[in-house]
Every structure is written in C-alpha cells, then in structure tokens.
Design a protein around this motif. Structure first.
Motif, PDB file in Angstrom:
ATOM      1  N   LEU A 273      -8.403  13.695  -2.989  1.00 12.84           N
ATOM      2  CA  LEU A 273      -9.031  12.669  -2.272  1.00 12.84           C
ATOM      3  C   LEU A 273     -10.131  11.803  -2.711  1.00 12.84           C
ATOM      4  CD1 LEU A 273      -8.726  14.307   1.201  1.00 12.84           C
ATOM      5  CD2 LEU A 273      -7.551  12.159   0.692  1.00 12.84           C
ATOM      6  N   TYR A 274     -11.040  12.579  -3.646  1.00 13.61           N
ATOM      7  CA  TYR A 274     -12.090  11.994  -4.235  1.00 13.61           C
ATOM      8  C   TYR A 274     -11.681  10.831  -5.144  1.00 13.61           C
ATOM      9  CZ  TYR A 274     -16.598  11.326  -6.936  1.00 13.61           C
ATOM     10  OH  TYR A 274     -17.689  10.559  -7.541  1.00 13.61           O
ATOM     11  N   LYS A 276      -8.693   9.484  -5.586  1.00 17.38           N
ATOM     12  CA  LYS A 276      -7.828   8.363  -4.964  1.00 17.38           C
ATOM     13  C   LYS A 276      -8.549   7.326  -4.348  1.00 17.38           C
ATOM     14  CE  LYS A 276      -3.744   7.646  -2.091  1.00 17.38           C
ATOM     15  NZ  LYS A 276      -2.470   8.527  -1.632  1.00 17.38           N
ATOM     16  N   HIS A 277      -9.743   7.676  -3.775  1.00 14.99           N
ATOM     17  CA  HIS A 277     -10.195   6.584  -2.890  1.00 14.99           C
ATOM     18  C   HIS A 277     -11.258   6.085  -3.794  1.00 14.99           C
ATOM     19  CE1 HIS A 277      -7.790   7.212   0.615  1.00 14.99           C
ATOM     20  NE2 HIS A 277      -7.976   8.329   0.392  1.00 14.99           N
ATOM     21  N   ARG A 280      -9.103   3.462  -5.465  1.00 13.13           N
ATOM     22  CA  ARG A 280      -8.569   2.654  -4.367  1.00 13.13           C
ATOM     23  C   ARG A 280      -9.742   1.560  -4.431  1.00 13.13           C
ATOM     24  NH1 ARG A 280      -9.636   1.846   1.118  1.00 13.13           N
ATOM     25  NH2 ARG A 280     -10.587   4.000   1.105  1.00 13.13           N
ATOM     26  N   THR A 299     -11.625   3.171   5.267  1.00 15.62           N
ATOM     27  CA  THR A 299     -12.021   4.452   4.827  1.00 15.62           C
ATOM     28  C   THR A 299     -12.804   5.282   5.877  1.00 15.62           C
ATOM     29  OG1 THR A 299     -12.600   3.416   2.474  1.00 15.62           O
ATOM     30  CG2 THR A 299     -13.949   5.448   3.219  1.00 15.62           C
ATOM     31  N   LYS A 302     -10.065   6.693   8.328  1.00 16.06           N
ATOM     32  CA  LYS A 302      -9.566   7.665   8.018  1.00 16.06           C
ATOM     33  C   LYS A 302     -10.148   9.000   7.782  1.00 16.06           C
ATOM     34  CE  LYS A 302      -5.812   9.870   6.109  1.00 16.06           C
ATOM     35  NZ  LYS A 302      -4.603   9.920   6.969  1.00 16.06           N
ATOM     36  N   ALA A 303     -11.523   9.057   7.384  1.00 16.58           N
ATOM     37  CA  ALA A 303     -12.468  10.061   7.066  1.00 16.58           C
ATOM     38  C   ALA A 303     -12.431  10.692   8.710  1.00 16.58           C
ATOM     39  CB  ALA A 303     -13.701   9.730   6.521  1.00 16.58           C
ATOM     40  N   GLU A 314     -12.232  17.601   3.088  1.00 13.60           N
ATOM     41  CA  GLU A 314     -11.311  16.458   2.554  1.00 13.60           C
ATOM     42  C   GLU A 314     -12.251  14.869   2.991  1.00 13.60           C
ATOM     43  OE1 GLU A 314      -8.806  20.100   2.884  1.00 13.60           O
ATOM     44  OE2 GLU A 314     -10.489  19.049   3.935  1.00 13.60           O
ATOM     45  N   LEU A 318     -13.442  12.130   0.410  1.00 14.34           N
ATOM     46  CA  LEU A 318     -12.968  10.617   0.440  1.00 14.34           C
ATOM     47  C   LEU A 318     -14.266   9.831   0.694  1.00 14.34           C
ATOM     48  CD1 LEU A 318     -10.076   9.602   2.878  1.00 14.34           C
ATOM     49  CD2 LEU A 318     -12.286   8.468   2.518  1.00 14.34           C
ATOM     50  N   ALA A 322     -14.915   6.855  -2.121  1.00 12.87           N
ATOM     51  CA  ALA A 322     -14.898   5.422  -1.701  1.00 12.87           C
ATOM     52  C   ALA A 322     -16.004   4.832  -2.091  1.00 12.87           C
ATOM     53  CB  ALA A 322     -14.299   5.299  -0.388  1.00 12.87           C
TER      54      ALA A 322
END
Length: 355
Positions: A273-274, A276-277, A280, A299, A302-303, A314, A318, A322
């Motif tokens: 997650l770290y 990926k975002h 992103r 962001t 979702k968090a 998680e 994230l 982000a």
C-alpha cells in the motif's frame, strides 16, 4: 523452418517460493525458442543459490496441482551469465544486480541484455509468481497484433488458486483518482470473451510483451516509482503505437508473493500500500496534475475505510505513501536504510524532468 524467438524477463526479489515453478513452466513451452533472463534484485532469501541448485538437479519444483499438465525439464540446466539464444532449445541467464533496483530497474536491466540479441524483437516481462501453459509463449511470439505494430501486448491473467477466475484482462485508469481498474476482474475465464485493447489504458506488468519498436522509440521504464504504476506510465507514453491483446496469452498468477499485493480474498499489505499510493500520486503529478485534489480526497476516504475495518497499519501506510511521508516502521524494516534514503530523496514525487 526455424522457431520464433521470444525474450523473457523475470525480476526476482526473495522469490524462492515461486521461481522454480515459473521456470519449469517456461522450459515446457512449445513452438518457440525462449531466451530467459532472471534478474535478481539482491534477494536476501537465497534465490540465486536456489536457482543454481535447481539447475543442477538438487532442488525440485513443486508442480503438483497446477491447472495444466507439466513435465519437469531434465537436469542439469545451464545458467548463463549473459542473455543467449540456443539453436533448438530454451536458454536461461541469471543476472545478479547486486542491489535492489525496484521492478522497473530490474525490467530495464533484463530488456537491455535481451536487446543485444538481434533476433529478439519482443520482450515478455513476466512475474516470477506466474506459471504459463506450454502454448502461451508461442502465442505471444506469433500473435500479429495491429498492422501498424504495437507498443505493449497483454493476455489474460488468471488466479492460480482459482484457475477459472480472471485477475486482469487489461486495465484502465480513473482520471480523477489515479486508481487502476482490472478489466473482467473476478469474471469466469470460460464465459468471458477476450477484452478489446482499444478500451485499455495499460497492460499489467505481471505479464506484458514489449515490442522492440516501442522500446527503442519510447525508451525504458521510469525507475523512480520503484514499485507500481511503472507499466501504466509506460503505456501512457506510447503515442501512436497501440496496445495489443493475445487471446491465447494465458498465465496463472499466484499474486502478492513478495510484496503483499491484494488478492481476491484479502487487502494489500502495508508495504504494498505504501508503494502503490506513493506511485499513484507520482503518476497523477505527471499525467493529471489538475486532479490532485480529487486524488487526495480518494486517499482520505480509502484510508478511513481501511481503518474502519480494523486495518490500521494498512491505512497508515497508504496515507504515508500518498502524502510523501516516511514509511511506518512496520514498512521500513523490509528494505535496507540506504535504499530508503534513495527512495525518499524524491519525497515530493518530482524528478528533474517534472520540474
């Protein structure tokens, strides 16, 4: 008549649990000659040593229960130090980078080696936690694609533990959030027709075939993402070269074996997650900078959703990724300090070409 030639790049990092099965499936490919390069990103679990044992015949792959019949290749198998091509067989090269270059760095390293082979016009990037039926490689090698050529070709990726369930059949990007979407996700393989490449924004990095024309025109993958969005970025830089789809290019993907990517029954791990975002938002700055506010709103939403379901680590990972923060300790311990330093030097998600 000589067989078609296809280069294959496998980027490994702590892949002892999957790499032998992947290689056995590739060596069982028919109707094609494969030049396989395994690019090891400084694994700490002994992946290169295990490969050498497997090549000698001292360590067996676990091929029981695969969705297709697979007979192990006779050993010993030669592990070359450079990419090569055999007249009547497949070849494997083990290239050790000495450091963790990230996914894109490993892919670039492997394709550069294969590009030295004049007869290699297509480069198949395949995750090491995938296995491929005997006809897949040949299908990728001979699928004509559009008359004007193609940039990146994909096929169908199925879940290994649910072999009739599609993981991805090509992907799209939501412009206001940067979130990627898997076409035909969770649909039945048997009941779902091939996807239309004209409706795709990108091909998944788990299994994608790069044309030499695209590679020489656009250049290698950007490496500053480190993980995630590299293939999305690459595809959006393709200009007039279209994406292509190979209906018989089927692979089975275990998924999440090294970095904890999401599967059909669990969310992604904090480490995944770290990155990926983080990636992103880098992607959004490059391609859709006028939509950063909506991407940040996604962001936060979702968090909050993850935290509300009890996934607090998680959610924290994230948010840190982000918003360009240092990773939480439960993420940072996965990589050496010097590597984190290099990654965090671009904490505002900008590179020289972006400023």
């Amino acid at each position: 008549m000589s067989l078609p030639h296809l280069g294959v790049v496998l980027v490994t990092f702590n892949s002892t649990g999957v790499i032998r099965e992947c290689l056995e499936s590739l060596l069982a490919s028919v109707g094609v000659r494969l030049s396989i390069v395994v690019v090891d990103n400084a694994s700490t679990d002994g992946t290169p040593d295990l490969l050498r044992k497997w090549a000698r015949g001292d360590s067996d792959a676990d091929i029981d229960g695969l969705p297709f019949v697979l007979k192990p290749t006779a050993k010993p198998v030669t592990l070359h130090r450079t990419a090569s091509i055999e007249e009547s067989d497949h070849s494997i090269a083990l290239l050790e980078t000495g450091s963790n270059l990230g996914f894109a760095g490993g892919v670039n390293y492997g394709i550069a080696a294969l590009a030295e082979l004049d007869s290699c016009d297509r480069f198949w990037v395949l995750n090491p936690d995938c296995v491929s039926p005997p006809g897949t490689a040949s299908a990728f090698a001979i699928e004509p694609g559009p008359p004007e050529g193609f940039s990146i070709m994909g096929g169908r990726v199925l879940y290994l533990d649910r072999p009739d369930m599609i993981q991805i059949d090509g992907g799209t990007v939501t412009r206001w959030s940067g979130i990627t979407n898997n076409l035909a996700l969770f649909a039945s393989h048997a009941d779902t027709p091939p996807s239309n490449p004209a409706q795709m924004d990108f091909i998944t990095g788990a299994s994608m075939v790069i044309s030499r024309t695209f590679y020489e025109t656009v250049g290698p993958m950007r490496e500053d993402y480190f993980l995630y969005y590299e293939e999305v970025d690459w595809a959006l830089r393709r200009d007039d070269l279209p994406l292509a789809y190979c209906p018989d290019g089927v692979v089975y993907h275990e998924g999440g074996s090294a970095i904890g990517s999401a599967t059909h029954n669990r969310p992604a791990a904090p480490f995944a997650l770290y990155f990926k975002h983080r990636a992103r938002m880098m992607f959004m700055r490059r391609f859709f900078p006028n939509r950063l506010i909506s991407a940040h709103i996604w962001t936060l939403a979702k968090a909050g959703q993850l935290a509300g379901k009890g996934y607090r680590n998680e959610a924290a990972a994230l948010l840190a990724g982000a918003f360009g923060r240092k990773p939480p300790l439960h993420v940072a311990h996965r990589l050496p300090d010097e590597l984190w330093q290099n990654i965090l030097e671009s904490k505002d998600f900008r590179t020289k070409e972006d400023t």
